[in-house]
Design an enzyme around this catalytic site. Sequence first.
Site, short mmCIF file in Angstrom:
data_model
loop_
_atom_site.label_atom_id
_atom_site.label_comp_id
_atom_site.label_asym_id
_atom_site.label_seq_id
_atom_site.Cartn_x
_atom_site.Cartn_y
_atom_site.Cartn_z
N CYS A 1 -19.29 29.02 10.80
CA CYS A 1 -19.72 27.76 11.30
C CYS A 1 -21.44 27.24 10.86
O CYS A 1 -21.65 26.84 9.79
CB CYS A 1 -19.00 27.09 11.95
SG CYS A 1 -17.98 27.60 12.61
N ASP A 2 -21.88 28.05 12.05
CA ASP A 2 -23.11 27.50 11.93
C ASP A 2 -23.69 28.74 11.50
O ASP A 2 -25.34 28.08 11.84
CB ASP A 2 -23.56 27.33 13.42
CG ASP A 2 -23.14 26.24 14.03
OD1 ASP A 2 -22.23 25.36 12.90
OD2 ASP A 2 -22.02 26.29 14.83
N CYS B 1 -19.48 30.31 16.39
CA CYS B 1 -18.85 30.43 14.88
C CYS B 1 -19.92 30.88 14.77
O CYS B 1 -21.10 29.85 13.96
CB CYS B 1 -17.86 28.74 15.22
SG CYS B 1 -17.30 29.22 13.52
#
Length: 312
Positions: A137-138, A134
């Site tokens: 997300c990261d 992701c």
Amino acid sequence: MEQTKCLIIGSGPAGYTAGIYASRADLHPILIEGMTPGGQLTITTEVENFPGYPKGMSGPAIMDDIREQSVRCGTDIRSGLVTEVDFSQRPFRCVVDDTDVYMADTVIIATGATARWLGLESEKTYRGFGVSACATCDGNFFRGRDVAVVGGGDTALEEATYLAKLCNKVYLVHRRDEFRASKAMQQRVFDTPNIEVVWNSVPTEIVGEKRGFVKAVTGLAVHNRVENTDATLPVDGVFVAIGHQPVTDFLGGQIELDAQGYIVTKPDSTATSVEGVFAAGDVQDPHFRQAITAAASGCKAAIEAERFLLAQ
Ligand code: NDP
């Protein structure tokens, strides 16, 4: 124990839309949100192809809107994970978080799909320590650094263009010599100077360093299938974007699935192999897998659930 005319399992565009229609049909649906409330759109960035947002919109914002609409229409949304089902008789028995029992006259399964992994041992070792599925997300952890994205579909290309804004350089590793992603996404990638496409290459290992509990990725080893050569790309992060796996384990084999694990639905219908159980969205769709097609099938599932109950 609770009873409902319609239990919706899953909360992406399919689940929330099923809630809108089932509520308006006075089925008083209860929706169990699952592990990722809002589904896959909540981990995407800009969405340009969902009707109603002429300027594009972030995935999470679209899901917030559909959820709000679903609640406003009357869907009773609850957090939790369906851990067990018994579809052997009606009403169907569904257990949430191993404790709460729901008895449902109809069930709509809209559990979607989760990220697929490469299956390398080293991928497991470094997951959460430089290996991710992701980018939104990261990605922030890799600001100014070099990363690799694996895959050739829309997700991989979208992640690569997103990361290119944050990172110094993005290697886009694809196993063939052409992408399956849409032409618009491909053009965006080709127009981004800090994305380098690594064609015909499969990852063979995530290279990293381990010092006690501290782990860090230092490279991605790839094999070029055409030139029969090996190389290690010097990257700090690897983003795997090679498709998704439908979420059906909790069904315990009680619903017919196809060879890839997707729920089989009747032609032009959301009806599954169990009468009164319907499936909508990515969990039953290996072909289109778009937010809008998921929403549409959620609508169909709710209409079919209503008709099923009327016919009883
Ligand atoms: P896809 O199935 O479309 O693509 C998966 C990619 O991963 C393919 O290029 C495939 O290669 C590659 N791949 C699969 N397995 C492996 C493996 N073991 N090793 C290396 N590479 C592998 O999945 P996506 O998640 O990209 O997209 C799913 C759906 O969602 C699609 O319909 C897509 O259009 C849609 N989507 C739409 C978006 C949008 O419109 N904004 C954004 C994101 C997704 P190969 O090509 O060789 O099979």
